[in-house]
Motif scaffolding. Structure first.
Motif, mmCIF file in Angstrom:
data_model
loop_
_atom_site.group_PDB
_atom_site.id
_atom_site.type_symbol
_atom_site.label_atom_id
_atom_site.label_comp_id
_atom_site.label_asym_id
_atom_site.label_seq_id
_atom_site.Cartn_x
_atom_site.Cartn_y
_atom_site.Cartn_z
ATOM 1 N N HIS A 80 1.207 3.498 -2.733
ATOM 2 C CA HIS A 80 1.817 3.864 -4.012
ATOM 3 C C HIS A 80 1.284 5.213 -4.503
ATOM 4 O O HIS A 80 0.105 5.535 -4.324
ATOM 5 C CB HIS A 80 1.537 2.782 -5.050
ATOM 6 C CG HIS A 80 2.058 1.441 -4.651
ATOM 7 N ND1 HIS A 80 3.401 1.129 -4.676
ATOM 8 C CD2 HIS A 80 1.423 0.327 -4.174
ATOM 9 C CE1 HIS A 80 3.576 -0.110 -4.247
ATOM 10 N NE2 HIS A 80 2.384 -0.622 -3.946
ATOM 11 N N CYS A 94 0.834 -1.206 0.000
ATOM 12 C CA CYS A 94 0.000 0.000 0.000
ATOM 13 C C CYS A 94 0.870 1.257 0.000
ATOM 14 O O CYS A 94 2.041 1.226 0.366
ATOM 15 C CB CYS A 94 -0.907 -0.009 1.229
ATOM 16 S SG CYS A 94 -2.041 1.408 1.298
ATOM 17 N N ASN A 125 -4.496 5.436 -5.971
ATOM 18 C CA ASN A 125 -3.046 5.593 -6.099
ATOM 19 C C ASN A 125 -2.622 6.649 -7.109
ATOM 20 O O ASN A 125 -1.451 7.021 -7.140
ATOM 21 C CB ASN A 125 -2.423 4.255 -6.511
ATOM 22 C CG ASN A 125 -2.690 3.154 -5.504
ATOM 23 O OD1 ASN A 125 -2.407 3.305 -4.332
ATOM 24 N ND2 ASN A 125 -3.255 2.048 -5.976
ATOM 25 N N THR A 129 -7.716 7.909 1.891
ATOM 26 C CA THR A 129 -6.593 7.194 1.291
ATOM 27 C C THR A 129 -6.029 6.128 2.233
ATOM 28 O O THR A 129 -4.897 5.672 2.044
ATOM 29 C CB THR A 129 -5.470 8.171 0.905
ATOM 30 O OG1 THR A 129 -5.034 8.870 2.070
ATOM 31 C CG2 THR A 129 -5.947 9.157 -0.141
#
Length: 313
Positions: free
Chosen positions: A134, A132, A181, A165
């Motif tokens: 990115h 996670c 992302n 996010t």
């Protein structure tokens, strides 16, 4: 001897002269305005023609006008063999006879996240894990739809709030929501499942719906996923059949069975009801969407074949 004209005659001559001058000025103004209008109208006609030409290209590439709305649901980690014909998934199996069922549909990667990225952007972006955090900038389905004046939305179950996010929350996993992302996708496009509208006319042009880990077959049962899908998406699917819209159901990957053979089903008003044997992957599905909306080919979708025989004649 010269005689002065009568006063009445002078007045009449003066009146006629003024009227002529005024009329000439009015005609000149009208002519000027009219000379401006054709130029304005011409550019409007060019804009309409350009839009019409663009629409013609779309029609030529997929043989169908673009759907008003597309909703894509992605399930998790089950092979075609485990789903099709399984009595625990009666709703999903019922869809097989309502639209196009692709008997030779395959995922591209393992584990989950790279497949979502391929479907969304034409590339796994060099990511080969479910990690996670990115931050990506490449063109993608959402960014290209928005550039072309269409709209995009991603709806994720258990996302804590619109625009969040976070990597995980309850049974939500960011690894299954690839748009989060990309810095060129508006934060507003990342939405909770509660934001999915009941008035389907208000849906974005293209939407992804991501069930949580219990309802996408990752952690939960096939039956639980089948029940959730029927409860949450069946009304849209029935609406789509009469409103120039499309429903796509697919899987991210199989259960590491070796072939990565997954189910993919498409149902909509103009979709041909058939079992299609063309070999497709996530790249072919992405290419179909690009062709429908006249978007640039993203990543490896440029070398994928167009999906054939999908639309009613």
């Amino acid at each position: 001897m010269f005689r002065k004209p009568p006063l009445v005659l002078l007045l009449l001559l003066l009146l006629c002269s003024c009227t002529s001058l005024q009329g000439g000025r009015t005609n000149d103004e009208q002519t000027a305005r009219q000379s401006e209008q054709p130029s304005k109208g011409s550019s409007q006609e060019e804009a309409i023609a350009s839009k019409s030409d663009s629409h013609s290209v779309q029609m030529n590439k997929q043989g169908a006008a673009p759907p008003d709305h597309v909703v894509i649901v992605v399930e998790e980690n089950h092979s075609e063999q485990k789903i099709i014909g399984n009595p625990s998934a009666p709703y999903i199996n019922g869809l097989v006879n309502q639209g196009a069922y692709f008997t030779q549909s395959y995922a591209t990667d393992h584990p989950s996240q790279p497949n979502y990225l391929v479907l969304f952007s034409g590339s796994n972006q060099g990511i080969r894990s479910d990690s996670c955090g990115h931050i990506l900038k490449s063109p993608n389905l959402a960014s290209e739809l928005i550039k072309a004046k269409y709209t995009f939305g991603g709806y994720s179950e258990d996302l804590p709030s619109n625009g969040s996010t976070v990597c995980t929350h309850k049974q939500y996993g960011r690894k299954h929501s690839p748009w989060v992302n990309f810095t060129n996708v508006p934060t507003a496009a990342n939405m909770t499942m509660a934001s999915f509208p009941s008035d389907y006319n208000k849906l974005p042009t293209v939407s992804f719906v991501i069930p949580n880990l219990d309802h996408d077959m990752h952690d939960g049962t096939i039956k639980a996923a089948d029940d959730w899908l029927k409860k949450n998406l069946a009304p849209y699917l029935e609406w789509a059949k009469t409103h120039n819209s499309l429903f796509i159901l697919t899987w991210d990957e199989d259960d590491y069975g070796g072939r990565n053979h997954i189910p993919t089903i498409m149902v909509g008003e103009h979709v041909h009801q058939a079992r299609l044997s063309q070999k497709i992957t996530h790249l072919n599905v992405l290419r179909m969407l690009e062709e429908l909306y006249h978007l640039p080919y993203l990543g490896n979708s440029s070398t994928a074949e167009s999906i054939a025989n999908l639309w009613k004649k």
